[in-house]
Design an enzyme around this catalytic site. Structure first.
Site, PDB file in Angstrom:
ATOM      1  N   LYS A 116       0.868  -1.201  -0.110  1.00  0.00           N
ATOM      2  CA  LYS A 116      -0.102  -0.004   0.064  1.00  0.00           C
ATOM      3  C   LYS A 116       0.794   1.176   0.171  1.00  0.00           C
ATOM      4  O   LYS A 116       0.380   2.273  -0.451  1.00  0.00           O
ATOM      5  CB  LYS A 116      -0.972   0.025   1.182  1.00  0.00           C
ATOM      6  CG  LYS A 116      -1.930  -1.415   1.397  1.00  0.00           C
ATOM      7  CD  LYS A 116      -2.664  -1.542  -0.106  1.00  0.00           C
ATOM      8  CE  LYS A 116      -3.363  -2.560   0.160  1.00  0.00           C
ATOM      9  NZ  LYS A 116      -3.761  -3.189  -1.265  1.00  0.00           N
ATOM     10  N   GLU A 199      -2.418   8.052   7.912  1.00  0.00           N
ATOM     11  CA  GLU A 199      -3.175   8.730   6.599  1.00  0.00           C
ATOM     12  C   GLU A 199      -4.063   9.656   7.637  1.00  0.00           C
ATOM     13  O   GLU A 199      -4.346   9.084   8.801  1.00  0.00           O
ATOM     14  CB  GLU A 199      -4.225   7.938   5.763  1.00  0.00           C
ATOM     15  CG  GLU A 199      -3.468   7.433   4.867  1.00  0.00           C
ATOM     16  CD  GLU A 199      -4.389   6.350   4.009  1.00  0.00           C
ATOM     17  OE1 GLU A 199      -5.394   6.070   4.493  1.00  0.00           O
ATOM     18  OE2 GLU A 199      -3.925   5.925   3.009  1.00  0.00           O
ATOM     19  N   HIS A 234     -15.623  -4.162   7.821  1.00  0.00           N
ATOM     20  CA  HIS A 234     -14.749  -4.106   6.627  1.00  0.00           C
ATOM     21  C   HIS A 234     -15.429  -5.343   5.769  1.00  0.00           C
ATOM     22  O   HIS A 234     -14.710  -5.717   4.550  1.00  0.00           O
ATOM     23  CB  HIS A 234     -13.212  -4.289   6.783  1.00  0.00           C
ATOM     24  CG  HIS A 234     -12.842  -3.474   7.827  1.00  0.00           C
ATOM     25  ND1 HIS A 234     -12.915  -1.773   7.459  1.00  0.00           N
ATOM     26  CD2 HIS A 234     -12.229  -3.310   9.058  1.00  0.00           C
ATOM     27  CE1 HIS A 234     -12.398  -1.326   8.564  1.00  0.00           C
ATOM     28  NE2 HIS A 234     -12.017  -2.092   9.219  1.00  0.00           N
ATOM     29  N   ARG A 291      -8.180  -8.113  -8.554  1.00  0.00           N
ATOM     30  CA  ARG A 291      -8.832  -9.319  -8.459  1.00  0.00           C
ATOM     31  C   ARG A 291     -10.208  -9.068  -9.013  1.00  0.00           C
ATOM     32  O   ARG A 291     -10.441  -7.888  -9.077  1.00  0.00           O
ATOM     33  CB  ARG A 291      -8.983 -10.091  -7.240  1.00  0.00           C
ATOM     34  CG  ARG A 291      -9.898  -9.448  -6.194  1.00  0.00           C
ATOM     35  CD  ARG A 291      -9.923 -10.134  -4.830  1.00  0.00           C
ATOM     36  NE  ARG A 291     -10.964  -9.333  -4.092  1.00  0.00           N
ATOM     37  CZ  ARG A 291     -10.739  -8.258  -3.489  1.00  0.00           C
ATOM     38  NH1 ARG A 291      -9.322  -7.763  -3.246  1.00  0.00           N
ATOM     39  NH2 ARG A 291     -11.536  -7.566  -2.379  1.00  0.00           N
TER      40      ARG A 291
HETATM   41  C1  MV4 Z   1      -9.724   4.722   5.613  1.00  0.00           C
HETATM   42  C2  MV4 Z   1     -11.028   5.543   6.398  1.00  0.00           C
HETATM   43  C3  MV4 Z   1     -10.987   6.671   6.635  1.00  0.00           C
HETATM   44  N1  MV4 Z   1      -9.769   7.327   6.577  1.00  0.00           N
HETATM   45  N2  MV4 Z   1      -8.664   5.592   5.897  1.00  0.00           N
HETATM   46  C4  MV4 Z   1     -11.422   0.251   5.402  1.00  0.00           C
HETATM   47  C5  MV4 Z   1     -10.594  -0.864   4.824  1.00  0.00           C
HETATM   48  C6  MV4 Z   1      -9.970  -0.363   3.697  1.00  0.00           C
HETATM   49  N3  MV4 Z   1     -10.561  -0.651   2.487  1.00  0.00           N
HETATM   50  C7  MV4 Z   1      -9.842   1.113   4.115  1.00  0.00           C
HETATM   51  N4  MV4 Z   1     -10.754   1.337   4.788  1.00  0.00           N
HETATM   52  C8  MV4 Z   1     -10.931   2.633   5.433  1.00  0.00           C
HETATM   53  N5  MV4 Z   1      -9.867   3.665   5.315  1.00  0.00           N
HETATM   54  C9  MV4 Z   1      -8.839   6.792   6.123  1.00  0.00           C
HETATM   55  N6  MV4 Z   1      -7.550   7.535   5.940  1.00  0.00           N
HETATM   56  C10 MV4 Z   1     -12.140   4.566   6.014  1.00  0.00           C
HETATM   57  C11 MV4 Z   1     -12.105   3.229   5.715  1.00  0.00           C
HETATM   58  C12 MV4 Z   1     -13.226   2.377   5.710  1.00  0.00           C
HETATM   59  C13 MV4 Z   1     -13.897   1.986   6.810  1.00  0.00           C
HETATM   60  C14 MV4 Z   1     -13.145   2.345   7.942  1.00  0.00           C
HETATM   61  C15 MV4 Z   1     -13.876   1.812   9.251  1.00  0.00           C
HETATM   62  C16 MV4 Z   1     -14.802   1.252   9.252  1.00  0.00           C
HETATM   63  C17 MV4 Z   1     -15.417   0.763   7.930  1.00  0.00           C
HETATM   64  C18 MV4 Z   1     -14.753   1.272   7.002  1.00  0.00           C
HETATM   65  C19 MV4 Z   1     -15.487   0.806   5.575  1.00  0.00           C
HETATM   66  C20 MV4 Z   1     -15.069   1.215   4.540  1.00  0.00           C
HETATM   67  C21 MV4 Z   1     -13.841   2.214   4.653  1.00  0.00           C
END
Ligand code: MV4
Length: 500
Positions: A116, A199, A234, A291
């Site tokens: 990442k 981040e 997630h 994928r």
């Molecule tokens: C984040 C975010 C907010 N701010 N990064 C979740 C898993 C991966 N796809 C990245 N994710 C996130 N990254 C920053 N800087 C919010 C998410 C996020 C999320 C976070 C907590 C609970 C549920 C979530 C669902 C989708 C994305």
């Protein structure tokens, strides 16, 4: 073109891929573990090979065994599906080294985008908007300073992570050192790499992703976006296309950025660029999923493109047969993931025998399923039983159709997420399209137990009251002789039946 494809996966996605192969006149080879000996995908394929014990590490993750079977059965390509080895660069490389085609991206693109930090660096260089944060992995001391520059709350993420694994939200500076140490431990345990980066947290973000198709001749198009904000820990539960908040202008901008992102990574085949979208509709690159995704059918329903068939064409060296202007989205599609979990019991996994199964059908309904009546659902694997996808002229039409299809979807013998989906479809917040990734944090299944249990409880209460009032027989606790050892529920239901 290929002659025979080995599908290195199981369940609904294995069958979905076999359908595309069969329509292309390709033979298919399935692989199965001990627990999947009687699975539907084994019955569906032209041929099927046992690859080992039920534990994934000894079967669906066993690279050498899968490649050995592919060569022995004369397959000329392997489709990994999603999960398992689908984003494993080493597996992709071994498939190529064995002289077979890997139906997916080149190993180096998987490796680059799987890191990442590397992915973020590549995107920054390509002018793709990324979430503000560190440009590289950070040491503990460096992280403290970096967090001050970024501004709290910060998200601590694992470079080798993704999908939320190893991620921690930190609001209080005093908590940062402990959170970093915990994230490093988790990352080392899960990925063997404890590199972490920071981040800025995008509050109340939506998770919107763009489907990409890239051929091996430099042509790249996008197939519009998918709204994937309804997630539980997630795990996406409901996905839809288009997104309720994306305008045609924003779609074009996100699509162009997604195409630029995958070109920068030397990507080939189907892939998905994930974005976080803040309440002001600013979008930030999150990661690329290298994928085919679970939720690809919602894109297929609104664009008419069969993504798996395009994967096969791309992998056989063909040029994309679509130009960007050929891609039109029409109507609305919603997918509900039907899982073997009990939504009334904190989504506890629920294995067991499927006693009765009736699948929804009718106009605008598609079911991708890996189950049948009598199948024993094991808990060795992901709890996904089936995907219910509906298409409607509008979002409201799609929601009404989803509700109708969920009512028709009958599975007995195990608990499923069907009641959860029914409740979401009934919720005003969902219907209004006003939700973000925190939607399920404030969502409940309501007071009592499942409607089934509520109905029996009401019946039992009515029976008891009725008999008490007339001095006639009352329900006896099980094992008390008169109760014939039956539970109260069963006695009530039986009495209820007698009184019909
Ligand atoms: C984040 C975010 C907010 N701010 N990064 C979740 C898993 C991966 N796809 C990245 N994710 C996130 N990254 C920053 N800087 C919010 C998410 C996020 C999320 C976070 C907590 C609970 C549920 C979530 C669902 C989708 C994305």
């Amino acid at each position: 073109m290929f002659r025979k494809i080995l599908i290195a996966n199981r369940g609904e996605i294995a069958i979905r891929i076999m359908r595309a192969c069969e329509e292309r006149g390709l033979a298919t080879a399935a692989v199965f573990s001990d627990a999947d000996r009687t699975a539907l995908h084994v019955r569906y394929a032209s041929e099927a090979y046992h690859i080992g014990p039920s534990k994934p590490s000894e079967s669906y993750l066993n690279m050498d065994r899968i490649i050995e079977v592919a060569k022995k059965c004369g397959a000329d390509a392997i489709h990994p599906g999603y999960g398992f080895l689908s984003e494993n660069a080493e597996f992709a490389q071994r498939v190529l080294d064995a002289g077979l085609t890997f139906i997916g991206p080149p190993p180096e693109a998987i490796r680059l985008l799987g890191d990442k930090v590397q992915a973020r660096r590549t995107m920054m260089a390509a002018g793709v908007p990324v979430v503000p944060g560190t440009e590289a992995g950070v040491g503990d001391a460096e992280a403290i300073d970096a967090a001050k520059d970024i501004g709290f709350p910060v998200m601590v993420k694992a470079a080798a992570g993704g999908g939320g694994k190893g991620m921690r939200l930190v609001s209080d500076p005093k908590e940062l050192p402990r959170a970093i140490a915990a994230a490093r431990r988790e990352a080392m345990g899960a990925f063997g790499d404890d590199t972490i980066y920071l981040e800025k947290v995008i509050p109340n973000a939506r998770h919107i992703e763009v489907q990409i198709l890239a051929d091996s001749h430099g042509n790249v198009i996008h197939l519009g976006e998918r709204e994937c904000s309804i997630q539980r820990r997630h795990q996406k539960m409901i996905e839809e296309s288009p997104s309720p908040v994306v305008t045609p202008e924003m779609r074009q901008r996100m699509g162009e950025v997604a195409v630029r992102a995958v070109k920068a990574a030397g990507y080939v085949n189907a892939g998905t660029v994930e974005f976080l979208v803040d309440p002001d509709m600013n979008f930030y690159f999150l990661e690329v999923n290298t994928r085919l995704q679970v939720e690809h059918p919602v894109t297929e329903m609104v664009t008419g493109v069969d993504i798996v068939k395009e994967q096969l064409s791309i992998a056989s060296g063909r040029t994309l047969r679509f130009a960007q202007e050929d891609i039109q989205m029409r109507g609305w599609a919603i997918e509900a993931r039907i899982t073997a979990e009990d939504p009334y019991n904190n989504f506890l996994p629920s294995g067991g025998r499927i006693e009765y199964l009736s699948l929804p059908t009718g106009p605008g309904v598609r079911v991708e399923s890996g189950i049948y009546e009598g199948f024993e659902v094991s808990l060795f694997y992901d709890p996904l039983l089936a995907k219910l996808i509906v298409w409607g002229e509008s979002r409201a039409g799609a929601i009404l159709r989803m509700r109708r299809a969920l009512r028709e979807f009958r599975i007995s013998g195990i608990s499923t997420s069907i009641p959860f989906h029914q409740r979401v479809m009934d919720s005003a917040r969902f219907q209004g399209g006003h939700f973000d990734t925190t939607f399920l944090e404030r969502f409940s299944m309501g007071g009592g137990g499942s409607p089934e249990n509520e109905r029996i409880a009401a019946l039992a209460a009515a029976m008891l009251a009725d008999r008490e009032s007339k001095g006639r027989v009352t329900l006896k606790p099980p094992g008390s002789g008169e109760g014939r050892g039956m539970s109260l529920w069963k006695q009530a239901a039986l009495l209820g039946g007698l009184r019909r």
